[in-house]
Design an enzyme around this catalytic site. Structure first.
Site, short mmCIF file in Angstrom:
data_model
loop_
_atom_site.label_atom_id
_atom_site.label_comp_id
_atom_site.label_asym_id
_atom_site.label_seq_id
_atom_site.Cartn_x
_atom_site.Cartn_y
_atom_site.Cartn_z
N TRP A 1 0.82 -1.23 0.00
CA TRP A 1 0.00 0.00 0.00
C TRP A 1 0.84 1.27 0.00
O TRP A 1 0.32 2.37 -0.11
CB TRP A 1 -0.94 0.01 1.22
CG TRP A 1 -1.96 -1.09 1.23
CD1 TRP A 1 -2.22 -1.98 0.21
CD2 TRP A 1 -2.87 -1.42 2.29
NE1 TRP A 1 -3.23 -2.84 0.58
CE2 TRP A 1 -3.65 -2.51 1.86
CE3 TRP A 1 -3.09 -0.90 3.56
CZ2 TRP A 1 -4.64 -3.10 2.65
CZ3 TRP A 1 -4.08 -1.47 4.35
CH2 TRP A 1 -4.85 -2.55 3.90
N LYS A 2 2.14 1.12 0.18
CA LYS A 2 3.06 2.27 0.23
C LYS A 2 2.52 3.34 1.19
O LYS A 2 1.90 3.01 2.21
CB LYS A 2 3.29 2.82 -1.19
CG LYS A 2 3.72 1.71 -2.16
CD LYS A 2 4.28 2.20 -3.45
CE LYS A 2 4.67 1.00 -4.31
NZ LYS A 2 5.29 1.35 -5.57
N GLU B 1 12.24 1.58 -3.99
CA GLU B 1 12.02 2.94 -3.45
C GLU B 1 12.87 3.16 -2.20
O GLU B 1 13.30 4.28 -1.92
CB GLU B 1 10.52 3.16 -3.19
CG GLU B 1 9.76 3.34 -4.50
CD GLU B 1 8.29 2.94 -4.46
OE1 GLU B 1 7.72 2.81 -3.37
OE2 GLU B 1 7.72 2.74 -5.56
N GLU C 1 11.29 -7.08 -9.47
CA GLU C 1 10.59 -5.84 -9.82
C GLU C 1 11.50 -4.95 -10.67
O GLU C 1 12.34 -4.22 -10.12
CB GLU C 1 10.20 -5.08 -8.56
CG GLU C 1 9.28 -5.84 -7.65
CD GLU C 1 8.44 -4.89 -6.79
OE1 GLU C 1 7.22 -4.97 -6.89
OE2 GLU C 1 9.01 -4.06 -6.07
N SER D 1 3.56 -2.59 -12.02
CA SER D 1 2.33 -2.31 -12.78
C SER D 1 1.52 -3.56 -13.09
O SER D 1 0.97 -3.69 -14.19
CB SER D 1 2.65 -1.54 -14.07
OG SER D 1 3.27 -0.30 -13.75
N GLY E 1 1.50 -2.82 -6.27
CA GLY E 1 1.40 -1.50 -5.63
C GLY E 1 0.04 -0.88 -5.92
O GLY E 1 -0.96 -1.18 -5.26
N GLY E 2 -0.01 -0.04 -6.92
CA GLY E 2 -1.20 0.76 -7.24
C GLY E 2 -2.50 -0.04 -7.23
O GLY E 2 -3.50 0.37 -6.63
#
Ligand code: PGA
Length: 250
Positions: free
Chosen positions: A10-11, A96, A166, A211, A232-233
């Protein structure tokens, strides 16, 4: 046979209210699949999400873990603290963290080891930058990142670990590695592990991240060495994340 796994990262893209809504949506909509599923909220929401996920089959993970077991490390969260809230997984080495928070091969290996020591499954993220892919050094980069952890922690600890390939250029960009491009690297990773321990290579879950969406998950998951995804998104919508989770071939 390896079990498949999807992990949602969820970052820092959620708040308390949306986290509650998302968890409820996942619990309500969870189809019965023969695969594993987990979410990684920001640290602050872990206690609450942990409570909500108790007695469900949705696993809990953290987005990072400290390099040390305890001590004067202001702002850090130790693996044993995560264990107190039933975290099953911890992502280590996310690009990140490597790019923006100075994570190095050394600190990633330390985080990996801390997770292992606390009986948490590290989800070791590795992958190349766009310029590295364009230079043709993808395999070298991935090998170096993986070997740094194997050298520090030992191959045996990969019995209780997950790897996430990734490619950095595919994270949050909408660009996905094609299923074939991803498979090529996943196979390479498995072969590297096989040189050290055949059984670990065969059993370890290697996830793809970058993605991943309902639209591309089926093709990715159809590849023999892709055992799921780090998302992620699209893990921020219960509907999308559960669609991805349902994309494994029966
Ligand atoms: P993305 O993120 O699915 O938004 O590309 C993946 C990740 O950072 O793990």
């Amino acid at each position: 046979m390896r079990r498949n796994l999807v992990v949602g990262n969820w970052k820092m893209k959620i708040n308390q209210q949306s986290a509650q809504k998302l968890v409820d949506g996942l619990i309500d909509g969870l189809p019965s699949e023969d695969a594993d599923i987990a979410v990684c909220p920001p640290y602050l929401y872990i206690p609450e999400v942990s409570q909500r996920l108790a007695n469900t089959t949705i696993g809990l993970g953290a987005q990072n873990v400290a390099t040390h077991v305890e001590g004067a490390y202001t702002g850090e969260i130790a693996a044993v603290m995560l264990k107190d809230f039933n975290c099953k997984y911890a992502i280590v080495g996310h690009s990140e963290r490597r790019a923006n928070y100075a994570d190095t091969s050394q600190t990633v290996a330390q985080r990996f080891q801390q997770a292992i020591d606390a009986d948490i499954i590290p989800v070791l993220a590795i992958g190349e930058l766009l310029e590295e892919r364009e230079d043709g050094t993808t395999f070298d980069v991935v090998e170096k990142q993986l070997n740094a952890v194997i050298d520090f922690s030992g191959i045996e600890n990969f019995k209780k670990a997950v790897i996430a390939y990734e490619p950095v250029w595919a994270i949050g960009t909408g660009l996905t590695a094609s299923a074939e491009q991803a498979q090529e690297v996943h196979l390479f990773i498995r072969q590297l592990l096989a040189e050290k321990n055949q059984q670990i290579a065969e059993n370890i879950q290697i996830l793809y991240g970058g993605s991943v969406k309902p639209q591309n998950a089926v093709a990715l998951f159809a590849m023999p060495d892709i055992d799921g995804a780090l998302v992620g998104g699209d893990s921020l919508s219960a509907d999308s994340f559960l669609k991805i989770y349902s994309s494994f071939q029966k």
